[in-house]
Design a protein around this motif. Structure first.
Motif, PDB file in Angstrom:
ATOM      1  N   ALA A   1       0.837  -1.205   0.000  1.00  0.00           N
ATOM      2  CA  ALA A   1       0.000   0.000   0.000  1.00  0.00           C
ATOM      3  C   ALA A   1       0.871   1.254   0.000  1.00  0.00           C
ATOM      4  N   ARG A   2       1.954   1.244   0.786  1.00  0.00           N
ATOM      5  CA  ARG A   2       2.847   2.403   0.848  1.00  0.00           C
ATOM      6  C   ARG A   2       3.434   2.715  -0.536  1.00  0.00           C
ATOM      7  N   VAL A   3       3.966   1.687  -1.177  1.00  0.00           N
ATOM      8  CA  VAL A   3       4.652   1.903  -2.452  1.00  0.00           C
ATOM      9  C   VAL A   3       3.644   2.182  -3.579  1.00  0.00           C
ATOM     10  N   MET A   4       2.559   1.432  -3.600  1.00  0.00           N
ATOM     11  CA  MET A   4       1.636   1.519  -4.738  1.00  0.00           C
ATOM     12  C   MET A   4       0.725   2.745  -4.662  1.00  0.00           C
ATOM     13  N   SER A   5       0.565   3.317  -3.450  1.00  0.00           N
ATOM     14  CA  SER A   5      -0.303   4.499  -3.312  1.00  0.00           C
ATOM     15  C   SER A   5       0.202   5.671  -4.145  1.00  0.00           C
ATOM     16  N   ARG A   6       1.500   5.690  -4.448  1.00  0.00           N
ATOM     17  CA  ARG A   6       2.095   6.789  -5.227  1.00  0.00           C
ATOM     18  C   ARG A   6       1.920   6.593  -6.729  1.00  0.00           C
ATOM     19  N   HIS A   7       1.347   5.465  -7.108  1.00  0.00           N
ATOM     20  CA  HIS A   7       1.190   5.145  -8.526  1.00  0.00           C
ATOM     21  C   HIS A   7      -0.290   4.999  -8.850  1.00  0.00           C
ATOM     22  N   SER A   8      -0.606   5.083 -10.136  1.00  0.00           N
ATOM     23  CA  SER A   8      -2.008   4.906 -10.507  1.00  0.00           C
ATOM     24  C   SER A   8      -2.145   3.711 -11.441  1.00  0.00           C
ATOM     25  N   PHE A   9      -3.270   3.063 -11.318  1.00  0.00           N
ATOM     26  CA  PHE A   9      -3.555   1.850 -12.095  1.00  0.00           C
ATOM     27  C   PHE A   9      -4.980   1.966 -12.632  1.00  0.00           C
ATOM     28  N   PRO A  10      -5.237   1.461 -13.823  1.00  0.00           N
ATOM     29  CA  PRO A  10      -6.617   1.517 -14.334  1.00  0.00           C
ATOM     30  C   PRO A  10      -7.606   0.726 -13.468  1.00  0.00           C
ATOM     31  N   ALA A  11      -7.171  -0.397 -12.899  1.00  0.00           N
ATOM     32  CA  ALA A  11      -8.056  -1.219 -12.064  1.00  0.00           C
ATOM     33  C   ALA A  11      -7.885  -0.857 -10.589  1.00  0.00           C
ATOM     34  N   THR A  12      -8.845  -1.271  -9.779  1.00  0.00           N
ATOM     35  CA  THR A  12      -8.844  -0.949  -8.343  1.00  0.00           C
ATOM     36  C   THR A  12      -8.111  -2.035  -7.547  1.00  0.00           C
ATOM     37  N   ILE A  13      -7.367  -1.589  -6.538  1.00  0.00           N
ATOM     38  CA  ILE A  13      -6.668  -2.545  -5.664  1.00  0.00           C
ATOM     39  C   ILE A  13      -7.154  -2.343  -4.231  1.00  0.00           C
ATOM     40  N   ILE A  14      -7.521  -3.439  -3.584  1.00  0.00           N
ATOM     41  CA  ILE A  14      -7.920  -3.389  -2.174  1.00  0.00           C
ATOM     42  C   ILE A  14      -6.823  -4.046  -1.339  1.00  0.00           C
ATOM     43  N   PHE A  15      -6.329  -3.280  -0.368  1.00  0.00           N
ATOM     44  CA  PHE A  15      -5.321  -3.764   0.581  1.00  0.00           C
ATOM     45  C   PHE A  15      -6.063  -4.027   1.887  1.00  0.00           C
ATOM     46  N   VAL A  16      -5.983  -5.233   2.380  1.00  0.00           N
ATOM     47  CA  VAL A  16      -6.778  -5.532   3.570  1.00  0.00           C
ATOM     48  C   VAL A  16      -6.009  -6.397   4.571  1.00  0.00           C
ATOM     49  N   SER A  17      -6.111  -5.990   5.840  1.00  0.00           N
ATOM     50  CA  SER A  17      -5.630  -6.845   6.923  1.00  0.00           C
ATOM     51  C   SER A  17      -6.875  -7.264   7.703  1.00  0.00           C
ATOM     52  N   VAL A  18      -7.248  -8.521   7.542  1.00  0.00           N
ATOM     53  CA  VAL A  18      -8.500  -8.995   8.135  1.00  0.00           C
ATOM     54  C   VAL A  18      -8.272  -9.423   9.578  1.00  0.00           C
ATOM     55  N   THR A  19      -9.369  -9.576  10.319  1.00  0.00           N
ATOM     56  CA  THR A  19      -9.296 -10.183  11.650  1.00  0.00           C
ATOM     57  C   THR A  19     -10.093 -11.494  11.615  1.00  0.00           C
ATOM     58  N   GLY A  20     -10.101 -12.189  12.736  1.00  0.00           N
ATOM     59  CA  GLY A  20     -10.942 -13.385  12.848  1.00  0.00           C
ATOM     60  C   GLY A  20     -10.437 -14.605  12.116  1.00  0.00           C
ATOM     61  N   GLU A  21      -9.214 -14.557  11.570  1.00  0.00           N
ATOM     62  CA  GLU A  21      -8.720 -15.726  10.835  1.00  0.00           C
ATOM     63  C   GLU A  21      -8.619 -16.928  11.761  1.00  0.00           C
ATOM     64  N   GLU A  22      -8.010 -16.709  12.919  1.00  0.00           N
ATOM     65  CA  GLU A  22      -7.771 -17.832  13.843  1.00  0.00           C
ATOM     66  C   GLU A  22      -9.074 -18.330  14.487  1.00  0.00           C
ATOM     67  N   GLN A  23     -10.103 -17.481  14.454  1.00  0.00           N
ATOM     68  CA  GLN A  23     -11.391 -17.904  15.044  1.00  0.00           C
ATOM     69  C   GLN A  23     -12.280 -18.568  13.983  1.00  0.00           C
ATOM     70  N   GLY A  24     -11.771 -18.742  12.764  1.00  0.00           N
ATOM     71  CA  GLY A  24     -12.543 -19.448  11.737  1.00  0.00           C
ATOM     72  C   GLY A  24     -12.747 -18.643  10.457  1.00  0.00           C
ATOM     73  N   LEU A  25     -11.717 -17.934  10.008  1.00  0.00           N
ATOM     74  CA  LEU A  25     -11.748 -17.184   8.734  1.00  0.00           C
ATOM     75  C   LEU A  25     -12.895 -16.172   8.709  1.00  0.00           C
ATOM     76  N   LEU A  26     -13.165 -15.554   9.843  1.00  0.00           N
ATOM     77  CA  LEU A  26     -14.377 -14.737   9.960  1.00  0.00           C
ATOM     78  C   LEU A  26     -14.289 -13.428   9.174  1.00  0.00           C
ATOM     79  N   GLY A  27     -13.143 -12.746   9.263  1.00  0.00           N
ATOM     80  CA  GLY A  27     -13.001 -11.463   8.556  1.00  0.00           C
ATOM     81  C   GLY A  27     -12.979 -11.646   7.049  1.00  0.00           C
ATOM     82  N   SER A  28     -12.296 -12.678   6.582  1.00  0.00           N
ATOM     83  CA  SER A  28     -12.235 -12.906   5.131  1.00  0.00           C
ATOM     84  C   SER A  28     -13.583 -13.391   4.602  1.00  0.00           C
ATOM     85  N   THR A  29     -14.318 -14.150   5.421  1.00  0.00           N
ATOM     86  CA  THR A  29     -15.654 -14.586   5.002  1.00  0.00           C
ATOM     87  C   THR A  29     -16.576 -13.375   4.874  1.00  0.00           C
TER      88      THR A  29
END
Ligand SMILES: [Zn+2]
Length: 451
Positions: A168-196
């Motif tokens: 996100a730090r490096v790519m924020s200074r650049h532009s791309f035709p498509a959209t990029i989502i940078f995500v740090s989810v929670t709940g992975e260890e409790q059963g993939l809850l944030g990604s679900t």
């Protein structure tokens, strides 16, 4: 018929099938520059900060300013907002929250779940493609329900979250035709809850998620029992038979022998080709499994919703440092601490992600209506396709491989929207990619039967 062909072998160690002029694809200078900006010091500083929150267990406090998952998710979004200042207003960041009821499994009280999200909006209003890079910020000790003991989670999954932040730090200074989502989810260890939660949103809102890269445990270079030390190989896991709509598609997969050509497998091959194009001294090792033996990860909810998604993980895992209470036993230190990490290895692994994401987001979308002609029985193969829905294709690559080959063996550039190749469709697999003015190629499309 004016057709310019450029034929070359991919550098995959395959025995050449054909004797032709060989060339290589040059690195895109912009992506090469971005890769150079990835800093092992930045990655290290993010991980030390994440570790300072004590525990990041999903059930830990969200009100304390310096401890627990709440402090973690807010700090990550704060970093995203700092990076967003360089994005000309295209990057926005927020904690995406939802409330979970106790589920009788790994959530024992109603819990406020919050993924830290940054969206770098694409510059082309006609381009609805979304690329997602994820890691999980929650951590655990031996008992997954323990929400108070220190759970540093430096590698699991501080490493994935640090990679997301650095991209996100490096790519924020650049532009791309498509959209990029940078995500740090929670709940992975409790059963993939944030990604679900995120994958369900993607499905409900009909997002065009073209690829999703899940980074989980990728900054340590050694195994505990077998004494291997290796920071030159990285695993990418991809499912074989698709979880999504398998019953509906099984007949076609059997008829055409496509059990090794699902969306996730194509994406894994792409990660290998593009990652190795940009990152020196790193081999991407494809694992023909959705995940490690009997284990799960945040790409799975995406895979189950029909998106191309893979898991990226270090080559060897050290289980003394994973899901362990911090302790010393018989002279061995257990626990997921930053001192056990290799930040140069994490830098390279972050580069695999950045180069893959940037190459995809700069590329035109995939060619449309890719077909393989079956009107007559022939020993040659005719493919045809239509221009991509978004972006401009400077040309197309035809990918060819033998049916027993793990990787594409030939990559043939073509300026037309059809091609006849002197290779039988009975004996080879084919796919078509679009590429744009700076040479970035789309994901490949396997041809459908055309009559
Ligand atoms: Zn993990």
């Amino acid at each position: 018929m004016k057709k310019r062909l450029l034929i070359f072998m991919l550098l995959l160690g395959a025995k050449p099938l054909f004797t032709t002029a060989q060339t290589t694809i040059n690195r895109d200078a912009e992506i090469e520059q971005m890769v150079k900006e990835i800093s092992s010091d930045s990655l290290k500083s993010y991980i030390h900060k994440l570790v300072s929150f004590g525990t990041r267990n999903t059930l830990s406090t969200i009100t304390d300013h310096s401890k627990g998952i709440g402090a973690s998710r807010n700090w990550i979004v704060e970093k995203f907002r700092q990076f967003a200042k360089n994005s000309n207003g295209r990057m926005t960041a927020f904690v995406d929250t939802t409330t979970l009821a106790a589920d009788g499994r790994r959530v024992d009280v109603a819990t406020n779940l919050g993924n830290s999200v940054a969206i770098l909006k694409g510059t082309d209003p006609n381009d609805d493609r979304i690329y997602i890079i994820s890691g999980h910020q929650d951590s655990r000790v031996t008992d997954v329900m323990n929400r108070t003991s220190d759970a540093p989670g430096a590698n699991d999954d501080g490493s994935g979250t640090a990679a997301v932040l650095e991209c996100a730090r490096v790519m924020s200074r650049h532009s791309f035709p498509a959209t990029i989502i940078f995500v740090s989810v929670t709940g992975e260890e409790q059963g993939l809850l944030g990604s679900t939660y995120l994958a369900n949103q993607a499905k409900a809102k009909n997002w065009n998620v073209d690829a999703m890269l899940n980074n989980d445990i990728m900054g340590s270079n050694n195994s505990n029992e077998t004494n291997i030390i290796d920071n030159t190989r990285l695993r990418v896991f991809s499912e074989g038979l698709p979880a999504y709509d398998l019953d509906k598609n099984a007949k076609g997969i059997r008829n055409f022998g496509l059990e090794n050509d699902g969306k996730a497998r194509q994406l894994a091959r792409y990660v290998k080709e593009i990652g190795e194009r940009y990152i020196d001294n790193l081999e991407v090792v494809m694992i023909y499994r959705n995940d490690r033996f009997l284990r799960g990860g945040d790409h799975s909810p995406f895979v189950q919703n029909g998106y191309a998604a893979v898991r990226i993980t270090e080559m060897n895992e050290n289980f003394n440092h994973q899901h362990q209470d911090l302790r010393t036993e018989k002279g061995t230190q257990y626990g997921d601490l930053p001192e056990f990490m290799d930040f140069e290895y994490l830098r390279k692994n972050t580069g695999i992600n950045l180069s893959t994401l940037a190459n995809l987001a700069k590329a035109p979308s995939e060619p449309q209506e890719v077909k393989i002609d079956v009107k007559n029985l022939t020993n040659s193969t005719t493919l045809s396709w239509k221009a991509p829905k978004s972006g401009t294709a400077k040309g197309y690559y035809i990918l060819v491989r033998e049916t027993t080959s793990a990787f594409w063996q030939k990559k043939i550039a073509c300026n037309d929207i059809s091609i006849t190749l002197p290779y039988s469709k009975d004996n080879y697999f084919f796919a078509v990619q679009s590429f744009g003015t700076t040479g970035n190629e789309s994901l490949p499309v396997i041809p459908a039967v055309g009559r």
